[in-house]
Design a protein around this motif. Sequence first.
Motif, PDB file in Angstrom:
ATOM      1  N   ASP A   1      15.081   0.198   9.671  1.00  0.00           N
ATOM      2  CA  ASP A   1      14.792   1.311  10.585  1.00  0.00           C
ATOM      3  C   ASP A   1      13.555   2.034  10.051  1.00  0.00           C
ATOM      4  O   ASP A   1      13.631   2.725   9.030  1.00  0.00           O
ATOM      5  CB  ASP A   1      15.990   2.248  10.649  1.00  0.00           C
ATOM      6  CG  ASP A   1      15.830   3.400  11.616  1.00  0.00           C
ATOM      7  OD1 ASP A   1      14.735   4.018  11.666  1.00  0.00           O
ATOM      8  OD2 ASP A   1      16.808   3.714  12.321  1.00  0.00           O
ATOM      9  N   GLN A   2      12.438   1.863  10.729  1.00  0.00           N
ATOM     10  CA  GLN A   2      11.192   2.449  10.224  1.00  0.00           C
ATOM     11  C   GLN A   2      11.271   3.973  10.131  1.00  0.00           C
ATOM     12  O   GLN A   2      10.774   4.546   9.164  1.00  0.00           O
ATOM     13  CB  GLN A   2      10.008   2.036  11.104  1.00  0.00           C
ATOM     14  CG  GLN A   2       9.571   0.608  10.871  1.00  0.00           C
ATOM     15  CD  GLN A   2       8.405   0.219  11.751  1.00  0.00           C
ATOM     16  OE1 GLN A   2       8.481   0.307  12.965  1.00  0.00           O
ATOM     17  NE2 GLN A   2       7.329  -0.225  11.116  1.00  0.00           N
ATOM     18  N   GLN A   3      11.876   4.629  11.104  1.00  0.00           N
ATOM     19  CA  GLN A   3      11.930   6.092  11.068  1.00  0.00           C
ATOM     20  C   GLN A   3      12.755   6.584   9.879  1.00  0.00           C
ATOM     21  O   GLN A   3      12.355   7.519   9.185  1.00  0.00           O
ATOM     22  CB  GLN A   3      12.481   6.656  12.381  1.00  0.00           C
ATOM     23  CG  GLN A   3      12.421   8.176  12.458  1.00  0.00           C
ATOM     24  CD  GLN A   3      11.011   8.716  12.232  1.00  0.00           C
ATOM     25  OE1 GLN A   3      10.022   8.187  12.743  1.00  0.00           O
ATOM     26  NE2 GLN A   3      10.898   9.776  11.449  1.00  0.00           N
ATOM     27  N   LYS A   4      13.895   5.956   9.622  1.00  0.00           N
ATOM     28  CA  LYS A   4      14.706   6.338   8.459  1.00  0.00           C
ATOM     29  C   LYS A   4      13.950   6.085   7.164  1.00  0.00           C
ATOM     30  O   LYS A   4      14.023   6.860   6.219  1.00  0.00           O
ATOM     31  CB  LYS A   4      16.038   5.589   8.448  1.00  0.00           C
ATOM     32  CG  LYS A   4      17.039   6.130   9.431  1.00  0.00           C
ATOM     33  CD  LYS A   4      18.357   5.399   9.292  1.00  0.00           C
ATOM     34  CE  LYS A   4      19.366   5.931  10.298  1.00  0.00           C
ATOM     35  NZ  LYS A   4      20.641   5.221  10.236  1.00  0.00           N
ATOM     36  N   ALA A   5      13.208   4.984   7.123  1.00  0.00           N
ATOM     37  CA  ALA A   5      12.423   4.671   5.929  1.00  0.00           C
ATOM     38  C   ALA A   5      11.332   5.718   5.715  1.00  0.00           C
ATOM     39  O   ALA A   5      11.122   6.194   4.592  1.00  0.00           O
ATOM     40  CB  ALA A   5      11.813   3.278   6.036  1.00  0.00           C
ATOM     41  N   VAL A   6      10.641   6.109   6.780  1.00  0.00           N
ATOM     42  CA  VAL A   6       9.605   7.148   6.670  1.00  0.00           C
ATOM     43  C   VAL A   6      10.232   8.439   6.168  1.00  0.00           C
ATOM     44  O   VAL A   6       9.688   9.100   5.265  1.00  0.00           O
ATOM     45  CB  VAL A   6       8.887   7.374   8.022  1.00  0.00           C
ATOM     46  CG1 VAL A   6       8.044   8.639   7.987  1.00  0.00           C
ATOM     47  CG2 VAL A   6       8.022   6.171   8.365  1.00  0.00           C
ATOM     48  N   GLU A   7      11.366   8.824   6.712  1.00  0.00           N
ATOM     49  CA  GLU A   7      12.031  10.059   6.279  1.00  0.00           C
ATOM     50  C   GLU A   7      12.366   9.996   4.785  1.00  0.00           C
ATOM     51  O   GLU A   7      12.181  10.976   4.066  1.00  0.00           O
ATOM     52  CB  GLU A   7      13.287  10.294   7.116  1.00  0.00           C
ATOM     53  CG  GLU A   7      12.960  10.676   8.547  1.00  0.00           C
ATOM     54  CD  GLU A   7      14.166  10.646   9.474  1.00  0.00           C
ATOM     55  OE1 GLU A   7      15.308  10.416   9.000  1.00  0.00           O
ATOM     56  OE2 GLU A   7      13.959  10.851  10.689  1.00  0.00           O
ATOM     57  N   PHE A   8      12.840   8.839   4.307  1.00  0.00           N
ATOM     58  CA  PHE A   8      13.141   8.703   2.888  1.00  0.00           C
ATOM     59  C   PHE A   8      11.889   8.870   2.033  1.00  0.00           C
ATOM     60  O   PHE A   8      11.855   9.671   1.104  1.00  0.00           O
ATOM     61  CB  PHE A   8      13.807   7.349   2.602  1.00  0.00           C
ATOM     62  CG  PHE A   8      13.938   7.069   1.127  1.00  0.00           C
ATOM     63  CD1 PHE A   8      14.924   7.694   0.375  1.00  0.00           C
ATOM     64  CD2 PHE A   8      13.069   6.196   0.490  1.00  0.00           C
ATOM     65  CE1 PHE A   8      15.037   7.452  -0.998  1.00  0.00           C
ATOM     66  CE2 PHE A   8      13.171   5.946  -0.868  1.00  0.00           C
ATOM     67  CZ  PHE A   8      14.160   6.574  -1.610  1.00  0.00           C
ATOM     68  N   TYR A   9      10.863   8.088   2.344  1.00  0.00           N
ATOM     69  CA  TYR A   9       9.653   8.112   1.515  1.00  0.00           C
ATOM     70  C   TYR A   9       8.916   9.447   1.588  1.00  0.00           C
ATOM     71  O   TYR A   9       8.411   9.932   0.580  1.00  0.00           O
ATOM     72  CB  TYR A   9       8.717   6.952   1.887  1.00  0.00           C
ATOM     73  CG  TYR A   9       9.198   5.645   1.322  1.00  0.00           C
ATOM     74  CD1 TYR A   9       8.884   5.263   0.018  1.00  0.00           C
ATOM     75  CD2 TYR A   9      10.005   4.789   2.070  1.00  0.00           C
ATOM     76  CE1 TYR A   9       9.345   4.075  -0.509  1.00  0.00           C
ATOM     77  CE2 TYR A   9      10.468   3.598   1.539  1.00  0.00           C
ATOM     78  CZ  TYR A   9      10.138   3.250   0.249  1.00  0.00           C
ATOM     79  OH  TYR A   9      10.598   2.080  -0.284  1.00  0.00           O
ATOM     80  N   VAL A  10       8.875  10.061   2.757  1.00  0.00           N
ATOM     81  CA  VAL A  10       8.141  11.315   2.914  1.00  0.00           C
ATOM     82  C   VAL A  10       8.993  12.506   2.481  1.00  0.00           C
ATOM     83  O   VAL A  10       8.579  13.305   1.631  1.00  0.00           O
ATOM     84  CB  VAL A  10       7.649  11.479   4.372  1.00  0.00           C
ATOM     85  CG1 VAL A  10       7.056  12.858   4.603  1.00  0.00           C
ATOM     86  CG2 VAL A  10       6.622  10.390   4.701  1.00  0.00           C
TER      87      VAL A  10
ATOM     88  N   LEU B   1       5.898  -0.220   5.633  1.00  0.00           N
ATOM     89  CA  LEU B   1       7.305  -0.274   6.012  1.00  0.00           C
ATOM     90  C   LEU B   1       7.390  -1.114   7.280  1.00  0.00           C
ATOM     91  O   LEU B   1       7.176  -0.617   8.380  1.00  0.00           O
ATOM     92  CB  LEU B   1       7.835   1.144   6.248  1.00  0.00           C
ATOM     93  CG  LEU B   1       7.576   2.135   5.105  1.00  0.00           C
ATOM     94  CD1 LEU B   1       7.945   3.547   5.510  1.00  0.00           C
ATOM     95  CD2 LEU B   1       8.317   1.706   3.848  1.00  0.00           C
ATOM     96  N   VAL B   2       7.668  -2.404   7.132  1.00  0.00           N
ATOM     97  CA  VAL B   2       7.574  -3.326   8.252  1.00  0.00           C
ATOM     98  C   VAL B   2       8.945  -3.835   8.689  1.00  0.00           C
ATOM     99  O   VAL B   2       9.830  -4.042   7.863  1.00  0.00           O
ATOM    100  CB  VAL B   2       6.645  -4.517   7.929  1.00  0.00           C
ATOM    101  CG1 VAL B   2       5.237  -4.034   7.616  1.00  0.00           C
ATOM    102  CG2 VAL B   2       7.174  -5.358   6.787  1.00  0.00           C
ATOM    103  N   PRO B   3       9.110  -4.020   9.994  1.00  0.00           N
ATOM    104  CA  PRO B   3      10.370  -4.586  10.485  1.00  0.00           C
ATOM    105  C   PRO B   3      10.427  -6.087  10.220  1.00  0.00           C
ATOM    106  O   PRO B   3       9.409  -6.721   9.927  1.00  0.00           O
ATOM    107  CB  PRO B   3      10.317  -4.288  11.987  1.00  0.00           C
ATOM    108  CG  PRO B   3       8.871  -4.164  12.312  1.00  0.00           C
ATOM    109  CD  PRO B   3       8.200  -3.652  11.069  1.00  0.00           C
ATOM    110  N   ALA B   4      11.622  -6.652  10.339  1.00  0.00           N
ATOM    111  CA  ALA B   4      11.789  -8.103  10.193  1.00  0.00           C
ATOM    112  C   ALA B   4      10.853  -8.803  11.165  1.00  0.00           C
ATOM    113  O   ALA B   4      10.564  -8.296  12.244  1.00  0.00           O
ATOM    114  CB  ALA B   4      13.234  -8.479  10.467  1.00  0.00           C
ATOM    115  N   GLY B   5      10.363  -9.944  10.763  1.00  0.00           N
ATOM    116  CA  GLY B   5       9.457 -10.698  11.611  1.00  0.00           C
ATOM    117  C   GLY B   5       8.004 -10.549  11.201  1.00  0.00           C
ATOM    118  O   GLY B   5       7.166 -11.373  11.542  1.00  0.00           O
TER     119      GLY B   5
END
Length: 121
Positions: free
Chosen positions: A19-28, A60-64
């Motif tokens: 989940d890119q948005q959750k990942a951004v929230e974690f890192y930021v 932060l990239v999605p699968a694929g």
Amino acid sequence: MSSTTHITQIATVAIHVSDQQKAVEFYVDQLGFEVRRDAPFGDGRWIEVAPPGASTTIALVPAGIPAGIRLSTGDADAVHADLVARGVDADAEVLRMGPAAPPMFTVRDPDGNSLILVEDS
């Protein structure tokens, strides 16, 4: 053995996230990183984050989308030709995905690890 390179830096390390948005929230929000790039990419987004002042980013990239290390170069075609001439296991040609993405190609080390060389934009 001495050689020269036109590879300028380790630019980005891409990691898969669910989940890119959750990942951004974690890192930021939790690690204090900043968003360096957030742009449309295919059916999704290309998002890069980094600590303030750092030159290397995390994508932060999605699968694929291939994960791994991306190296910078000023001229993908010239570096590709040079590496192929040196016997490096490289893609047959430089990949061009249109105006939204820079020219790039992949090389593989003796253990099969992939490194993606991307032309500086």
